[in-house]
Design an enzyme around this catalytic site. Structure first.
Site, short mmCIF file in Angstrom:
data_model
loop_
_atom_site.label_atom_id
_atom_site.label_comp_id
_atom_site.label_asym_id
_atom_site.label_seq_id
_atom_site.Cartn_x
_atom_site.Cartn_y
_atom_site.Cartn_z
N ASN A 140 0.86 -1.20 0.00
CA ASN A 140 0.00 0.00 0.00
C ASN A 140 0.89 1.24 0.00
O ASN A 140 2.11 1.13 -0.05
CB ASN A 140 -0.94 -0.02 1.21
CG ASN A 140 -0.16 -0.11 2.51
OD1 ASN A 140 0.56 0.81 2.87
ND2 ASN A 140 -0.27 -1.25 3.20
N ASP A 199 -3.99 -6.90 4.99
CA ASP A 199 -4.89 -7.82 5.66
C ASP A 199 -4.79 -9.23 5.09
O ASP A 199 -5.14 -10.20 5.77
CB ASP A 199 -6.33 -7.32 5.55
CG ASP A 199 -6.57 -6.16 6.51
OD1 ASP A 199 -6.08 -6.23 7.66
OD2 ASP A 199 -7.20 -5.16 6.10
N LYS A 230 8.83 -16.53 -11.41
CA LYS A 230 7.98 -15.43 -11.88
C LYS A 230 6.73 -15.98 -12.58
O LYS A 230 6.86 -16.88 -13.43
CB LYS A 230 8.79 -14.55 -12.85
CG LYS A 230 8.03 -13.34 -13.32
CD LYS A 230 8.88 -12.51 -14.26
CE LYS A 230 8.07 -11.40 -14.86
NZ LYS A 230 8.78 -10.73 -15.94
N PHE A 249 -4.75 3.10 14.73
CA PHE A 249 -5.13 4.08 13.72
C PHE A 249 -6.26 3.47 12.88
O PHE A 249 -6.36 2.24 12.79
CB PHE A 249 -3.95 4.40 12.79
CG PHE A 249 -3.07 5.52 13.28
CD1 PHE A 249 -2.28 5.35 14.40
CD2 PHE A 249 -3.03 6.74 12.62
CE1 PHE A 249 -1.46 6.38 14.86
CE2 PHE A 249 -2.23 7.78 13.06
CZ PHE A 249 -1.44 7.60 14.19
N LYS A 264 -13.67 -0.39 15.13
CA LYS A 264 -12.31 -0.91 15.34
C LYS A 264 -11.85 -0.66 16.77
O LYS A 264 -11.19 -1.51 17.38
CB LYS A 264 -11.33 -0.26 14.35
CG LYS A 264 -11.51 -0.78 12.94
CD LYS A 264 -10.66 -0.06 11.92
CE LYS A 264 -10.99 -0.57 10.51
NZ LYS A 264 -10.39 0.19 9.44
N LYS A 314 -11.06 -4.22 18.51
CA LYS A 314 -9.64 -4.55 18.74
C LYS A 314 -9.20 -4.26 20.18
O LYS A 314 -8.02 -4.30 20.50
CB LYS A 314 -8.77 -3.78 17.74
CG LYS A 314 -9.10 -4.15 16.27
CD LYS A 314 -8.17 -3.50 15.27
CE LYS A 314 -8.66 -3.69 13.84
NZ LYS A 314 -7.62 -4.07 12.90
O1 PMT Z 1 2.85 6.13 6.59
P1 PMT Z 1 2.24 7.44 6.12
O2 PMT Z 1 2.43 7.67 4.64
O3 PMT Z 1 2.69 8.59 6.95
O4 PMT Z 1 0.65 7.32 6.30
C1 PMT Z 1 0.11 7.21 7.59
C2 PMT Z 1 -1.04 6.19 7.63
C3 PMT Z 1 -2.15 6.65 6.72
C4 PMT Z 1 -0.57 4.81 7.19
C5 PMT Z 1 -1.51 6.13 9.13
O5 PMT Z 1 -1.91 7.40 9.52
C6 PMT Z 1 -2.65 5.15 9.33
O6 PMT Z 1 -3.82 5.44 9.17
N1 PMT Z 1 -2.30 3.89 9.68
C7 PMT Z 1 -3.26 2.76 9.80
C8 PMT Z 1 -3.59 2.24 8.43
C9 PMT Z 1 -4.51 1.07 8.45
O7 PMT Z 1 -4.14 0.05 7.98
O8 PMT Z 1 -5.64 1.24 9.05
P2 PMT Z 1 -6.76 0.07 9.23
O9 PMT Z 1 -7.99 0.83 9.47
O10 PMT Z 1 -6.73 -0.87 8.11
O11 PMT Z 1 -6.28 -0.71 10.53
C10 PMT Z 1 -6.78 -0.43 11.83
C11 PMT Z 1 -5.71 -0.64 12.87
O12 PMT Z 1 -5.37 -2.03 12.94
C12 PMT Z 1 -4.40 0.08 12.60
O13 PMT Z 1 -3.90 0.48 13.84
C13 PMT Z 1 -3.51 -0.99 11.97
O14 PMT Z 1 -2.13 -0.76 12.24
C14 PMT Z 1 -3.99 -2.23 12.70
N2 PMT Z 1 -3.86 -3.46 11.91
C15 PMT Z 1 -4.54 -3.64 10.75
C16 PMT Z 1 -4.45 -4.83 10.07
C17 PMT Z 1 -3.63 -5.86 10.59
N3 PMT Z 1 -3.52 -6.99 9.95
N4 PMT Z 1 -2.97 -5.65 11.73
C18 PMT Z 1 -3.06 -4.49 12.40
O15 PMT Z 1 -2.44 -4.31 13.45
#
Ligand code: PMT
Length: 396
Positions: free
Chosen positions: A209, A280, A290, A326, A340, A344
């Site tokens: 991503n 995810d 390849k 986040f 979330k 979580k």
């Molecule tokens: O890195 P930058 O370019 O500065 O951008 C910052 C950002 C946009 C990446 C950051 O601000 C941000 O939003 N990070 C979380 C991105 C995300 O994947 O969000 P989510 O809504 O999919 O996940 C929710 C939370 O679960 C997050 O805390 C994530 O870290 C966590 N997660 C998600 C999936 C997973 N398999 N494991 C996790 O721990």
């Protein structure tokens, strides 16, 4: 260590201004960026060229400068600054600042400053002892963001000996350094995940991503500057945090690597901030060679779920650990973030939306809303990722 700190040095017209360049040099040697706001009288004692050369920036001294360069400097400097140090502060300038008078570059800048301001007065002992001056010092000290440093005793430029000398540049620097790096997280261990993950499809392709890691790196740097022992689990990105003795980087590539690294540090961590954009899903069976076109106009790639690091840590969290996640959303932002937060078992979630200009991926700014389990919602305006990091850590 003041790396990344922005300091405005205000200079007013007293003989002690000859020492201000030394203060600027100490600040810059410690890694701070310095800009100078000087009164016209200050430039009678120390030249603009000296201040400009040592600070590495133009000196702001004329509110009506025809160059137009500095037309809004008294507003932009306060937005830029982490701290203002006024050294020397003369009796005249102290009187103006105490009473909200803003009629030159220095006093207009002071009046717009919301960050901490350190004032180092300097004057003749009779002036220093005058009730009007002492009243002004009291008024300034009552302002929550202002600290008036004492004057030293000793030989004064007028030939007398008494109290009124400006503190030495080293003493002013030490006071600034202490305030700027308030060790509010000393003794705390902070675990931060940041950046993207890469999930291999074949030897030349992966799922990932747009995360640059900037937001998480800003959090790690700020936590380290506040004295925490920081472990930054960082996905593949060209961005790196500065070298700080209490900031350890663990480089990872996949979501599983990130999960394993986070699990290792988690038991000792007091604060865990999950800022990474974790994939995810990953390819069920990454190809060893390849993948070639097979002559069909579509192909199916089987994906399997990755571990949810946040949910795993949330389930194991102890009551003395704070877990912050986040949420990166594109629609139904608040609803999804709140889901979330509870699913979580987070203590707080930081929502950023791709629909907002200047937010989320890649850029140097972010626009976030903080939600906590007490039902509090705090909307922050667009600001640099460094400032967002500060606000999140202040909140914690
Ligand atoms: O890195 P930058 O370019 O500065 O951008 C910052 C950002 C946009 C990446 C950051 O601000 C941000 O939003 N990070 C979380 C991105 C995300 O994947 O969000 P989510 O809504 O999919 O996940 C929710 C939370 O679960 C997050 O805390 C994530 O870290 C966590 N997660 C998600 C999936 C997973 N398999 N494991 C996790 O721990």
């Amino acid at each position: 260590m003041l790396t990344g700190k922005h300091v405005v040095v205000g200079v007013s017209g007293g003989i002690a201004a000859y020492k201000t360049p030394l203060l600027i040099r100490l600040l810059r040697t410690a890694g701070a960026e310095v800009k100078v706001a000087a009164t016209r009288n200050a430039l009678e004692f120390v030249t603009e060229l000296t201040l400009q050369t040592l600070s590495g920036n133009k000196v702001y001294s004329d509110v009506f400068a025809p160059t137009n360069d500095h037309s809004t400097e008294h507003v932009s400097l306060p937005d830029w600054a982490d701290m203002m140090i006024i050294a020397p502060a003369t009796a005249n300038v102290l009187g103006k600042m105490a009473n909200g008078i803003a009629d030159d570059a220095l006093t207009t800048t002071f009046l717009a400053m919301a960050c901490p301001v350190l004032i180092a007065p300097a004057m003749n002992e009779k002036m220093y002892a005058h009730p009007a001056l002492q009243r002004n010092l009291l008024t300034l000290n009552e302002m929550a963001h202002v600290t008036v440093l004492p004057c030293a005793e000793g030989f004064l430029a007028c030939g007398a000996t008494g109290t009124g000398r400006m503190l030495e540049p080293e003493e002013i620097f030490a006071a600034a350094e202490k305030q700027l790096t308030e060790q509010s997280l000393q003794g705390r261990r902070v675990l931060i995940t940041a950046g993207p993950t890469q999930e291999k499809i074949d030897p030349v392709r992966f799922i990932s991503n747009y995360s640059s890691g900037k937001m998480g790196i800003a959090l790690a740097e700020e936590a380290a500057l506040r004295g925490a022992e920081v472990t930054l689990v960082l996905g593949p990105t060209a961005m790196r945090p500065p070298h700080l003795p209490n900031l350890r980087v663990v480089d990872v590539v996949t979501a599983i690597d990130m999960h394993d690294a986070a699990m290792k540090t988690f038991p000792e961590a007091d604060i865990i901030i999950l800022c990474a954009a974790v994939a995810d899903y990953r390819a069920a069976r990454p190809a060893i060679e390849k993948i070639k076109r097979a002559g069909q106009d579509s192909m199916i790639l089987e994906l399997v779920e990755n571990p949810d690091i946040a949910a795993t840590l949330g389930a194991r969290k102890r009551s003395n650990q704070k877990l912050i996640g986040f949420a990166l959303e594109t629609n139904d932002e608040e609803e999804n973030a709140l889901k979330k937060l509870s699913a979580k078992h987070l203590d707080m979630i930081v929502l950023n939306s791709l629909r907002q200009e200047g937010a989320a991926f890649g850029c140097d700014t972010n626009v976030v809303t903080l939600y906590d389990t007490d039902g509090r919602k705090t909307e922050l305006p667009k600001m640099s990722k460094t400032d967002v990091a500060k606000r999140i850590l202040d909140y914690i």
